[in-house]
Motif scaffolding. Sequence first.
Motif, PDB file in Angstrom:
ATOM      1  N   ALA A  64       5.767  -5.972 -12.827  1.00 52.69           N
ATOM      2  CA  ALA A  64       5.348  -4.579 -12.700  1.00 52.69           C
ATOM      3  C   ALA A  64       4.160  -4.338 -13.607  1.00 52.69           C
ATOM      4  N   MET A  65       3.430  -3.276 -13.283  1.00 56.51           N
ATOM      5  CA  MET A  65       2.351  -2.861 -14.168  1.00 56.51           C
ATOM      6  C   MET A  65       2.091  -1.381 -13.974  1.00 56.51           C
ATOM      7  N   SER A  66       1.505  -0.786 -15.012  1.00 54.32           N
ATOM      8  CA  SER A  66       1.233   0.643 -15.020  1.00 54.32           C
ATOM      9  C   SER A  66      -0.242   0.885 -14.757  1.00 54.32           C
ATOM     10  N   SER A  67      -0.525   1.994 -14.159  1.00 62.04           N
ATOM     11  CA  SER A  67      -1.924   2.357 -13.959  1.00 62.04           C
ATOM     12  C   SER A  67      -2.579   2.763 -15.263  1.00 62.04           C
ATOM     13  N   MET A  68      -1.779   3.043 -16.292  1.00 65.95           N
ATOM     14  CA  MET A  68      -2.297   3.469 -17.576  1.00 65.95           C
ATOM     15  C   MET A  68      -2.535   2.296 -18.513  1.00 65.95           C
ATOM     16  N   SER A  69      -2.170   1.111 -18.064  1.00 72.75           N
ATOM     17  CA  SER A  69      -2.271  -0.035 -18.967  1.00 72.75           C
ATOM     18  C   SER A  69      -2.713  -1.242 -18.180  1.00 72.75           C
ATOM     19  N   SER A  70      -3.378  -2.155 -18.818  1.00 72.37           N
ATOM     20  CA  SER A  70      -3.763  -3.393 -18.155  1.00 72.37           C
ATOM     21  C   SER A  70      -2.821  -4.530 -18.496  1.00 72.37           C
ATOM     22  N   SER A  71      -1.670  -4.222 -19.079  1.00 70.46           N
ATOM     23  CA  SER A  71      -0.728  -5.266 -19.482  1.00 70.46           C
ATOM     24  C   SER A  71       0.457  -5.330 -18.534  1.00 70.46           C
ATOM     25  N   PRO A 124       7.605   3.963 -16.740  1.00 72.36           N
ATOM     26  CA  PRO A 124       7.372   2.584 -16.325  1.00 72.36           C
ATOM     27  C   PRO A 124       8.585   1.984 -15.613  1.00 72.36           C
ATOM     28  N   ILE A 125       8.313   1.130 -14.663  1.00 71.57           N
ATOM     29  CA  ILE A 125       9.379   0.337 -14.055  1.00 71.57           C
ATOM     30  C   ILE A 125       9.837  -0.688 -15.090  1.00 71.57           C
ATOM     31  N   THR A 126      11.132  -0.853 -15.208  1.00 73.58           N
ATOM     32  CA  THR A 126      11.659  -1.860 -16.117  1.00 73.58           C
ATOM     33  C   THR A 126      12.590  -2.791 -15.357  1.00 73.58           C
ATOM     34  N   TYR A 127      13.075  -3.804 -16.054  1.00 72.49           N
ATOM     35  CA  TYR A 127      13.975  -4.766 -15.439  1.00 72.49           C
ATOM     36  C   TYR A 127      15.187  -4.079 -14.817  1.00 72.49           C
ATOM     37  N   SER A 128      15.697  -3.069 -15.455  1.00 73.07           N
ATOM     38  CA  SER A 128      16.926  -2.430 -15.005  1.00 73.07           C
ATOM     39  C   SER A 128      16.706  -1.027 -14.457  1.00 73.07           C
ATOM     40  N   SER A 129      15.474  -0.555 -14.463  1.00 69.69           N
ATOM     41  CA  SER A 129      15.181   0.804 -14.012  1.00 69.69           C
ATOM     42  C   SER A 129      14.012   0.802 -13.039  1.00 69.69           C
ATOM     43  N   PRO A 130      14.301   0.521 -11.793  1.00 75.86           N
ATOM     44  CA  PRO A 130      13.242   0.631 -10.787  1.00 75.86           C
ATOM     45  C   PRO A 130      12.964   2.088 -10.465  1.00 75.86           C
ATOM     46  N   GLY A 131      11.844   2.321  -9.789  1.00 82.17           N
ATOM     47  CA  GLY A 131      11.551   3.653  -9.314  1.00 82.17           C
ATOM     48  C   GLY A 131      12.352   3.975  -8.064  1.00 82.17           C
ATOM     49  N   PRO A 132      12.253   5.193  -7.573  1.00 85.84           N
ATOM     50  CA  PRO A 132      13.027   5.621  -6.403  1.00 85.84           C
ATOM     51  C   PRO A 132      12.405   5.249  -5.068  1.00 85.84           C
ATOM     52  N   TYR A 133      11.193   4.736  -5.109  1.00 87.24           N
ATOM     53  CA  TYR A 133      10.490   4.444  -3.861  1.00 87.24           C
ATOM     54  C   TYR A 133      10.451   2.939  -3.611  1.00 87.24           C
ATOM     55  N   TRP A 134      10.851   2.570  -2.396  1.00 89.79           N
ATOM     56  CA  TRP A 134      10.928   1.160  -2.022  1.00 89.79           C
ATOM     57  C   TRP A 134      10.198   0.900  -0.706  1.00 89.79           C
ATOM     58  N   GLY A 135       9.604  -0.280  -0.613  1.00 91.33           N
ATOM     59  CA  GLY A 135       9.082  -0.738   0.662  1.00 91.33           C
ATOM     60  C   GLY A 135      10.202  -1.303   1.515  1.00 91.33           C
ATOM     61  N   ALA A 180       0.843  -1.192   0.000  1.00 88.36           N
ATOM     62  CA  ALA A 180       0.000   0.000   0.000  1.00 88.36           C
ATOM     63  C   ALA A 180       0.875   1.237   0.000  1.00 88.36           C
ATOM     64  N   ALA A 181       0.583   2.158  -0.911  1.00 86.73           N
ATOM     65  CA  ALA A 181       1.302   3.433  -0.983  1.00 86.73           C
ATOM     66  C   ALA A 181       0.543   4.455  -0.166  1.00 86.73           C
ATOM     67  N   SER A 182       1.275   5.186   0.649  1.00 88.38           N
ATOM     68  CA  SER A 182       0.632   6.078   1.619  1.00 88.38           C
ATOM     69  C   SER A 182       0.149   7.380   1.020  1.00 88.38           C
ATOM     70  N   VAL A 183       0.759   7.798  -0.084  1.00 85.59           N
ATOM     71  CA  VAL A 183       0.539   9.176  -0.514  1.00 85.59           C
ATOM     72  C   VAL A 183      -0.348   9.296  -1.742  1.00 85.59           C
ATOM     73  N   ARG A 184      -0.014   8.598  -2.810  1.00 84.51           N
ATOM     74  CA  ARG A 184      -0.740   8.839  -4.051  1.00 84.51           C
ATOM     75  C   ARG A 184      -0.626   7.633  -4.965  1.00 84.51           C
ATOM     76  N   THR A 185      -1.314   7.708  -6.067  1.00 79.66           N
ATOM     77  CA  THR A 185      -1.242   6.650  -7.071  1.00 79.66           C
ATOM     78  C   THR A 185      -0.056   6.903  -7.975  1.00 79.66           C
ATOM     79  N   PHE A 186       0.815   5.918  -8.102  1.00 78.13           N
ATOM     80  CA  PHE A 186       1.972   6.012  -8.972  1.00 78.13           C
ATOM     81  C   PHE A 186       1.640   5.460 -10.353  1.00 78.13           C
ATOM     82  N   ARG A 187       2.302   5.996 -11.355  1.00 82.97           N
ATOM     83  CA  ARG A 187       2.082   5.476 -12.701  1.00 82.97           C
ATOM     84  C   ARG A 187       2.439   3.990 -12.752  1.00 82.97           C
TER      85      ARG A 187
END
Length: 121
Positions: free
Chosen positions: A48-55, A101-112, A23-30
Amino acid sequence: QVHLVESGGGLVEAGASLRLSCAASVRTFRSMGWFRQAAGKEREFVAAMSSMSSSPYYADSVKGRFTISRDNAKNTVYLQMNSLRPEDTAVYYCNAREYLPITYSSPGPYWGQGTQVTVSS
């Protein structure tokens, strides 16, 4: 401040299932996803998946066994893990990225904080 809070890890036997939640505390991430790190190994992409896509997209090692899903209303991403194997044993980390988008080699800056999944043979 962004917080990603994971839950759902545990100890199971091979062939069992687990469902992780983040669960993300602040907002919806792409893009939201999961990485994992086994003892003595580098962190690796899981799904991974994007909020803009169902794939969603998956690492080959989990394709057909794991399913990622999102509930944007709850700012939550899930990882349903079926047919677990001992080699799935790792700490699983939730990851989020705002604009790309998150990719195999490019994660986002936010981690649990990570949740341990242990699969016994």
